[in-house]
Write an enzyme that holds these catalytic residues in place. Structure first.
Site, PDB file in Angstrom:
ATOM      1  N   GLU A 189      -9.421 -21.773  11.005  1.00 21.23           N
ATOM      2  CA  GLU A 189     -10.673 -21.811  11.753  1.00 21.23           C
ATOM      3  C   GLU A 189     -11.768 -22.026  10.722  1.00 21.23           C
ATOM      4  O   GLU A 189     -12.110 -21.119   9.969  1.00 21.23           O
ATOM      5  CB  GLU A 189     -10.926 -20.486  12.490  1.00 21.23           C
ATOM      6  N   ASP A 223      -8.561 -16.694  10.709  1.00 24.97           N
ATOM      7  CA  ASP A 223      -9.903 -16.429  11.209  1.00 24.97           C
ATOM      8  C   ASP A 223     -10.949 -16.651  10.109  1.00 24.97           C
ATOM      9  O   ASP A 223     -10.750 -16.222   8.964  1.00 24.97           O
ATOM     10  CB  ASP A 223      -9.959 -14.968  11.684  1.00 24.97           C
TER      11      ASP A 223
HETATM   12  C1  NOJ Z   1     -13.846 -15.879  14.855  1.00 25.01           C
HETATM   13  C2  NOJ Z   1     -13.117 -15.285  16.016  1.00 25.01           C
HETATM   14  O1  NOJ Z   1     -12.548 -16.317  16.764  1.00 25.01           O
HETATM   15  C3  NOJ Z   1     -14.147 -14.484  16.777  1.00 25.01           C
HETATM   16  O2  NOJ Z   1     -13.661 -14.066  18.024  1.00 25.01           O
HETATM   17  C4  NOJ Z   1     -14.573 -13.338  15.916  1.00 25.01           C
HETATM   18  O3  NOJ Z   1     -15.625 -12.641  16.552  1.00 25.01           O
HETATM   19  C5  NOJ Z   1     -15.075 -13.817  14.559  1.00 25.01           C
HETATM   20  N1  NOJ Z   1     -14.263 -14.826  13.991  1.00 25.01           N
HETATM   21  C6  NOJ Z   1     -15.123 -12.682  13.593  1.00 25.01           C
HETATM   22  O4  NOJ Z   1     -13.819 -12.310  13.260  1.00 25.01           O
END
Ligand code: NOJ
Length: 535
Positions: free
Chosen positions: A275, A201
């Site tokens: 990500e 993440d």
């Molecule tokens: C990306 C995640 O996919 C999302 O759902 C989240 O709110 C943010 N990062 C913060 O962790």
């Protein structure tokens, strides 16, 4: 290690645990609910599942606010349930990716509670970004949270802490070695429990620079980072060129260290996908250099219009950029953070695009429910739970629409998802899109996905590069028909509103539109559809 690792061209199914299947009637999906439906997932023909967070969490941000990264939140079950899930997945030949959230913890994590108690200047506070207020009482800088409002929250003794997301998600200080050690423990914990890898993440956010400085245009920057705000490309690109909290060089050191841990599991072939929303796109390839991570999400298709020239450009660019570091691209049309693809570009278009990308080299990600053709759920403001909705005072509607639970069977909402009240209402209009209905309809989206993935596995595994086919030579106008050849298969997507009669040898083996009974006889690529031809 195998010569072709499992993840190279895997199809990965993203499960948002809260919305998949509720086994205990509390209205929220859970781990046993997933375990009991893994056969459904296997029958889709995917190679792996990625589970969004199921760790102990107050769940202010759908579990991305982690209070204990090495335990399961009671709403989802317990560690035994996690083990059972992994075991069952492996029996069904499905790999399991866990979601790791290294940019921040929840304010309910014991470290943060200890930091509040220990006070300014303490080693406990140094694990986060605590700073004194400016002499005029304002926060240390003017950064804006990605969920709206200031990035800083003040605590009782006057200090502020940094949070790029919700105030309940304090950012971790990766210059503090405790943080690194703790995450390495977490990685090993889940790997020892049997997971096959991780989705990371906010992988681009861990290292911050210039915390002591104001940004010259914090509002512009925050708008540039939002996908739902239109902005001139040049202005957006200029703002994204250098973001003091994203894509700093230091993050790569962290992933080099993690890679050594992954590799220490030898022939388990552990993989990790980042990500990383970065700009310019070439920067994403740094995350998949040989000594870093295995995949990085390509988010182009989450926002791309159904436009031939645009799609041609972003697909070509992603393949070419990844090739410079010997990596393959990833393709995702939907996830839990963006509007569902059927809502964004239309139902027919979304099926066409899915069938098109399933034939491309690299990994394909499917967000649970996409295989049913689900649109976003229609919600009223009183249903919404996304912190971005609250922090922006309703200006940002948030991501709940994509998170509405799956419809399984029956005629009446909540369609077997729960025996209780679902945490988000499931629209009654989804009665024709239940798993049960689509399973028994040969021409459903579900069966399109199943057939496509079976054909992909059969005809395209290890097929290598694509060769674009010129639309002119096929008799189509530029951008109205995209075609490529890959191995034994040629793929055509008709982006126009007219059917297209194709002068091309071979047998049509799948079509995203039109009944399976008749496409085999025909030469037609229906409007807004994709076909595969066996050469
Ligand atoms: C990306 C995640 O996919 C999302 O759902 C989240 O709110 C943010 N990062 C913060 O962790």
């Amino acid at each position: 290690m195998n010569s072709t690792p499992w993840w190279k061209e895997a199809v990965i199914y993203q499960i948002y645990p809260r919305s998949f299947y509720d086994s205990n009637g509390d209205g929220e999906g859970d781990l046993p609910g997933i375990t009991s439906h893994l056969e459904y997932v296997q029958a889709l023909g995917v190679d792996a599942i990625w589970l969004s967070p199921f760790y102990t969490s107050p769940n202010k941000d759908g579990g991305y606010d982690v209070a204990d990264p090495r335990d399961v939140d009671p709403r989802f079950g317990d560690l035994e349930d996690a083990k059972a899930l992994i075991k069952r997945a492996h029996e069904l030949n499905l790999r399991v990716l866990a979601d790791i959230v290294p940019n921040h913890f929840s304010d309910q994590h014991e470290w943060f509670k200890a930091a509040l108690k220990a006070g300014r200047g303490s080693p406990e506070r140094n694990r986060f970004h605590f700073y004194d207020a400016n002499p005029d009482g304002t926060p240390p800088n003017n950064w804006i949270s990605l969920f709206g409002g200031p990035s800083w929250t003040q605590v009782e003794d006057g200090q502020f802490y940094l949070h790029l997301f919700d105030s309940s998600q304090p950012d971790l200080n990766w210059e503090n070695s405790d943080v690194n050690t703790d995450f390495e423990t977490t990685l090993r914990f889940w790997l020892d429990l049997g997971v096959d890898g991780f989705r990371i993440d906010v992988a681009h956010g861990l290292v911050k620079e210039d915390i002591g400085k104001n940004h010259p245009d914090p509002t512009g920057l925050s708008n540039a980072l939002r996908l739902d705000i239109e902005m001139e490309t040049e202005a957006r690109n200029a703002l994204l060129e250098s973001v003091p909290y994203f894509d700093r060089q230091g993050v790569h050191e962290i992933y080099r260290r993690w890679r050594k841990i992954f590799d220490s599991y030898g022939d388990r072939d552990v993989m990790a996908v980042a990500e990383a929303w970065v700009h310019p796109p070439v920067n994403a390839t740094r995350y998949v250099r040989a000594d870093e991570l295995h995949q990085v999400f390509n988010f182009d298709l989450l926002t791309a219009p159904f436009d031939g020239n645009f799609l041609f450009d972003v697909i070509t660019r992603s393949i070419e950029l990844n090739a410079t570091v010997n990596a393959l691209p990833t393709w995702a049309l939907s996830n839990h953070d963006s509007p569902r693809v059927a809502t964004r570009i239309g139902a027919l278009e979304s099926h066409a695009l899915a069938l098109f990308v399933f034939a491309l080299p690299g990994s394909a990600y499917i967000f649970a429910g996409q295989e049913l053709g689900l649109p976003d759920g229609e919600l009223s403001d009183s249903d919404r739970q996304d912190p971005s909705f609250f922090r922006s005072h309703g200006a940002i509607k948030g991501r709940d629409g994509a998170r509405v639970p799956l419809p399984w069977h029956g005629e009446i909402t909540p369609f077997g998802f729960t025996t209780g009240r679902p945490w988000l209402p499931i629209n009654q209009s989804w009665s024709a899109m239940t798993v049960e209905k689509e399973d028994s309809d040969a021409d459903s989206v579900l069966n399109l996905y199943r057939n496509a993935l079976a054909l992909r596995a059969h005809h395209l595994a290890g097929s290598g590069h694509i060769e674009w086919l010129e639309s002119h030579s096929l008799g189509a106008k530029h951008g109205e028909l995209l075609g490529f050849k890959r191995g034994a298969v040629s793929v055509f997507m008709n982006l126009s509103h007219e059917d297209f009669v194709l002068g091309y040898e071979g047998q049509i083996i799948i079509s995203s539109r039109g009944s399976s009974a008749d496409f085999a006889q025909s030469r037609v690529v229906p409007a807004r559809s994709t076909i595969w031809i066996l050469n």
